[in-house]
Design an enzyme around this catalytic site. Structure first.
Site, mmCIF file in Angstrom:
data_model
loop_
_atom_site.group_PDB
_atom_site.id
_atom_site.type_symbol
_atom_site.label_atom_id
_atom_site.label_comp_id
_atom_site.label_asym_id
_atom_site.label_seq_id
_atom_site.Cartn_x
_atom_site.Cartn_y
_atom_site.Cartn_z
ATOM 1 N N GLY A 49 15.025 59.896 48.672
ATOM 2 C CA GLY A 49 16.242 59.844 47.862
ATOM 3 C C GLY A 49 17.543 60.109 48.595
ATOM 4 O O GLY A 49 18.587 59.588 48.221
ATOM 5 N N ASP A 108 17.156 69.705 40.341
ATOM 6 C CA ASP A 108 16.962 69.887 38.898
ATOM 7 C C ASP A 108 16.328 71.261 38.670
ATOM 8 O O ASP A 108 17.027 72.239 38.426
ATOM 9 C CB ASP A 108 16.113 68.738 38.353
ATOM 10 C CG ASP A 108 15.955 68.794 36.844
ATOM 11 O OD1 ASP A 108 16.464 69.745 36.224
ATOM 12 O OD2 ASP A 108 15.327 67.884 36.279
ATOM 13 N N LYS A 136 21.956 69.279 38.611
ATOM 14 C CA LYS A 136 21.960 69.064 37.164
ATOM 15 C C LYS A 136 22.364 70.333 36.429
ATOM 16 O O LYS A 136 21.963 71.434 36.819
ATOM 17 C CB LYS A 136 20.575 68.634 36.684
ATOM 18 C CG LYS A 136 20.305 67.171 36.936
ATOM 19 C CD LYS A 136 19.126 66.671 36.142
ATOM 20 C CE LYS A 136 18.756 65.282 36.620
ATOM 21 N NZ LYS A 136 17.496 64.805 36.048
HETATM 22 P P1 5GP Z 1 13.485 69.603 41.312
HETATM 23 O O1 5GP Z 1 12.341 70.053 42.184
HETATM 24 O O2 5GP Z 1 14.789 70.254 41.668
HETATM 25 O O3 5GP Z 1 13.173 69.725 39.842
HETATM 26 O O4 5GP Z 1 13.613 68.057 41.476
HETATM 27 C C1 5GP Z 1 14.077 67.491 42.640
HETATM 28 C C2 5GP Z 1 13.524 66.108 42.851
HETATM 29 O O5 5GP Z 1 13.160 65.474 41.609
HETATM 30 C C3 5GP Z 1 14.582 65.232 43.477
HETATM 31 O O6 5GP Z 1 14.534 65.301 44.890
HETATM 32 C C4 5GP Z 1 14.218 63.865 42.934
HETATM 33 O O7 5GP Z 1 13.229 63.291 43.752
HETATM 34 C C5 5GP Z 1 13.630 64.152 41.568
HETATM 35 N N1 5GP Z 1 14.642 64.048 40.509
HETATM 36 C C6 5GP Z 1 15.139 65.046 39.744
HETATM 37 N N2 5GP Z 1 16.035 64.574 38.854
HETATM 38 C C7 5GP Z 1 16.132 63.240 39.080
HETATM 39 C C8 5GP Z 1 16.916 62.191 38.473
HETATM 40 O O8 5GP Z 1 17.738 62.367 37.565
HETATM 41 N N3 5GP Z 1 16.732 60.935 38.991
HETATM 42 C C9 5GP Z 1 15.838 60.663 39.996
HETATM 43 N N4 5GP Z 1 15.752 59.390 40.396
HETATM 44 N N5 5GP Z 1 15.098 61.632 40.579
HETATM 45 C C10 5GP Z 1 15.237 62.902 40.125
#
Ligand code: 5GP
Length: 180
Positions: A49, A108, A136
């Site tokens: 990403g 997130d 987020k």
């Molecule tokens: P976390 O571990 O912070 O919950 O999520 C991080 C990962 O989840 C990011 O690196 C991404 O790969 C994915 N992710 C979280 N939110 C989004 C979003 O709104 N769109 C996309 N495409 N990927 C997301």
């Protein structure tokens, strides 16, 4: 993107336009250039990403930088992180004594980043900071808190500027809401 793809019904509203992304990334690059003056930071991009952001950010930094990449995958549902992170591709660089800047696309729950930072801190860097393009609203605890944040966005699922759904839309030059 062709006109056909611009009319893709899966694409919701534009969350951050291309020019706003460019302007903010240039600001982040200028901040990092000031903060790291006289040093040669190692930018660690989190694949896939962060590849678009990383490439624009690196070019907005007016210092000698090195780049390296890691790829991680989290298990679980495609649009929701499970907190279980697996390293798919590790770094080539030795982090000992390096000033590391982890370049992440979006935070997130914070679980992916927390796991990565714990792992990287165990490799003896001189310093480690995080530069996240997107955070987020209502995100989980992020440790360490990102020193650089591009934008705080609402709790939408966004695509474009490197972010995908099932490997599509990474090449969209702006961020859009995915409405499936
Ligand atoms: P976390 O571990 O912070 O919950 O999520 C991080 C990962 O989840 C990011 O690196 C991404 O790969 C994915 N992710 C979280 N939110 C989004 C979003 O709104 N769109 C996309 N495409 N990927 C997301």
């Amino acid at each position: 993107m062709s006109d056909t793809e611009d009319r893709d019904p899966a694409l919701g509203r534009v969350v951050i336009a291309e020019d706003a992304l460019g302007a903010r990334v240039r600001e982040l690059g200028a901040e990092i250039s000031t903060d790291y003056a006289g040093r040669q930071p190692l930018l660690v991009g989190v694949l896939k990403g962060a590849f678009v952001f990383m490439s624009d950010l690196a070019r907005a930094i007016n210092l000698h930088v090195e780049v390296d990449f890691m790829a991680v995958s989290s298990y679980g549902h495609a649009t929701q992180t499970s907190g279980v992170v697996r390293i798919i591709k590790d770094l080539e660089a030795d982090l000992t004594g390096r000033d590391v800047i982890v370049v992440e696309d979006i935070v997130d729950s914070g679980l992916t980043l927390n796991y990565l930072c714990r792992n990287l801190l165990g490799r003896g860097p001189a310093s480690l900071t995080v530069c996240a393009l997107l955070v987020k609203e209502g995100h989980g605890e992020i440790d360490p808190a990102p020193a650089y944040v591009g934008f705080t966005i609402p709790r939408l699922f966004v695509i474009g500027y490197g972010l995908d759904v099932a490997e599509r839309y990474r090449n969209l030059p702006y961020l859009a809401e995915y409405i499936g």
